[in-house]
Write an enzyme that holds these catalytic residues in place. Structure first.
Site, PDB file in Angstrom:
ATOM      1  N   GLU A 152       0.850  -1.209   0.000  1.00 58.23           N
ATOM      2  CA  GLU A 152       0.000   0.000   0.000  1.00 58.23           C
ATOM      3  C   GLU A 152       0.880   1.252   0.000  1.00 58.23           C
ATOM      4  O   GLU A 152       1.991   1.246   0.516  1.00 58.23           O
ATOM      5  CB  GLU A 152      -0.951  -0.010   1.206  1.00 58.23           C
ATOM      6  CG  GLU A 152      -0.284  -0.157   2.568  1.00 58.23           C
ATOM      7  CD  GLU A 152       0.226   1.155   3.139  1.00 58.23           C
ATOM      8  OE1 GLU A 152      -0.226   2.216   2.667  1.00 58.23           O
ATOM      9  OE2 GLU A 152       1.074   1.118   4.048  1.00 58.23           O
TER      10      GLU A 152
ATOM     11  N   CYS B 225       4.418   4.712   9.643  1.00 50.93           N
ATOM     12  CA  CYS B 225       5.198   4.133   8.543  1.00 50.93           C
ATOM     13  C   CYS B 225       6.680   4.488   8.572  1.00 50.93           C
ATOM     14  O   CYS B 225       7.531   3.606   8.697  1.00 50.93           O
ATOM     15  CB  CYS B 225       4.600   4.569   7.207  1.00 50.93           C
ATOM     16  SG  CYS B 225       2.948   3.893   6.912  1.00 50.93           S
TER      17      CYS B 225
END
Length: 456
Positions: free
Chosen positions: A154, A266
């Protein structure tokens, strides 16, 4: 198409809602019963603009369902996305226990052919390890199961995840099974109409692409923060420099905004994971380690500036704080610079009054009813009697404040800005002592009220 998505966190839930929106039959599975019960009632526990409404629409249309039953989830989808968390372990490597737990569930409960999709961010080689793990599970139980692994990382940005999912700039597919890749193309056909966004490669290349992308963006942030430090010490203005280099199309303006460091779910963990992967592969990771080190230093920048301004005299002071989330349009406080700042201020004996448009509940969850932190209902409510205003997140609501009100409400007109929201010269004319990141002129402003502030 019938799809199963394991994990109802940020990635899994956004992917599920958008897949259901275009008509796929999506079943989401999570081991957290309370979370599943909330989602079945249309209640979303994370903030992402438009996500709660889209989830409710999917549920109402019958395209989106939720379960905590592993067997039901495994038996539902011909394509099964693994979108569980992969947090950093003690050594910096990704914790894959959730990923392998899903694989074991598929091996245990699935009898029909299945495509297993790595949606979670996983280290290079995980797909091969999954194949071996599932094969071992099947051999142990004496079962036969036709399965293949596809990597489909993603690239969602918190705060604009729905748009990123609906209009992806690229769709990465990693695998060697052409039939499985064709099925994936069919799934993504609604998002691939204007031009072909699909890039196919082998499994390990797709896994590495995800890490490489996030580490490149983190590198740009640490680079501009390193230049900002130079600007501060040489009397230059990083905002002018940013525009000067950003005008070069080879560089561009994205991710070259100086500030008090990156955070979130992230960049910090992916940098650590890729450093760990490099070490395991016997490769150097000098640049990645430098990126991480610069960012860690940057997170201390605001506190160091505050500490220096008050000459270490912070005990008993109160600071007004605008922004708790690591970035705007999210309630995510994972590795947020605000946390580093607040905890340093508390350790020095100061208190904090804070406001954030979305992250207040998350701050309450993290810190409980700590008497050193007061969460206020409006940006203005944090100001009265505070020693200074500190800005950690560049929410729109903070970009054009009433500076006269700020001057009136604070004990002294001092702003420490970790996101460079304001013009130093304009604030100097208003009599506000303004400290930004990398703006040499802001550090050289006269401080006529400093002695009085310290005396107070």
């Amino acid at each position: 198409m019938k799809l199963t998505i394991f994990g109802t966190g940020y990635v899994g839930l956004v992917q599920a809602a958008v897949m259901a929106e275009v008509g796929h039959d999506v079943l989401c599975m999570d081991i957290d019963q309370a979370k599943i019960d909330q989602l079945q009632q249309g209640q979303v526990g994370i903030y992402e603009p438009g996500l709660a409404e889209l989830v409710r629409e999917g549920v109402a249309a019958g395209h989106l369902r939720f379960t905590h039953d592993v067997a039901e989830a495994v038996q539902h989808g011909a394509v099964q996305f693994i979108a569980v968390g992969t947090p950093p372990g003690p050594d910096g490597g990704a914790d894959l226990s959730g990923v392998f737990a899903v694989a074991e569930g598929i091996a245990r409960h699935r009898s029909e052919p299945v495509i297993i999709v790595e949606k979670s961010t996983v280290p290079v080689g995980t797909g091969d390890r999954l194949k071996a793990h599932i094969a071992a599970q099947l051999a142990q139980s004496g079962k036969q199961l036709a399965f293949t692994i596809v990597s489909n990382p993603e690239f969602l940005k918190e705060g604009s995840a729905l748009n990123d999912c609906r209009r992806p700039d690229r769709i990465i597919l990693g695998g060697e099974d052409e039939a499985a890749l064709e099925v994936m193309r069919e799934i993504y056909a609604p998002f691939n109409r204007n031009h072909d966004r699909i890039l196919c490669m082998n499994l390990r290349s797709a896994e590495l692409t995800k890490y490489a992308a996030n580490c490149m963006l983190a590198t740009k942030i640490s680079f501009i923060n390193q230049i900002a430090e130079l600007a501060e010490n040489l009397g230059a203005d990083i905002e002018a420099i940013r525009k000067g280099i950003g005008a070069d199309p080879r560089i561009g303006y994205h991710f070259i905004y100086p500030g008090c460091g990156y955070g979130g779910s992230c960049f910090p963990k992916d940098i650590k994971a890729l450093i760990h992967t490099a070490q395991e592969a016997g490769c150097t990771s000098d640049l990645l380690q430098a990126v991480e080190a610069v960012n860690e230093r940057q997170k201390h920048k605001l506190f160091q500036r505050i500490h220096a301004y008050y000459q270490g005299d912070l005990k008993g002071r109160t600071f007004a704080l605008w922004g708790l989330a690591f970035k705007p349009n999210t309630d995510d406080m994972r590795d947020a610079p605000s946390r580093e700042l607040m905890e340093s201020l508390w350790a020095a004996g100061a208190k904090v009054r804070a406001y954030d448009p979305e992250a207040m509940a998350e701050a309450q969850r993290l810190y409980g009813h700590d008497e050193r932190l007061a969460l206020m209902g409006t940006p203005e409510a944090v100001l009265p009697g505070a020693d200074a205003l500190v800005i950690c997140t560049e929410w729109q609501v903070f970009k054009a404040p009433d500076f006269e009100l700020i001057k009136q409400q604070l004990r002294a007109p001092v702003i420490f800005d970790g996101r460079n929201l304001y013009d130093p010269q304009r604030l100097a004319r208003k009599g506000i002592h303004y400290f930004a990141i990398g703006r040499g002129e802001s550090l050289q402003l006269p401080l006529p009220g400093r002695a009085r502030v310290l005396a107070d």
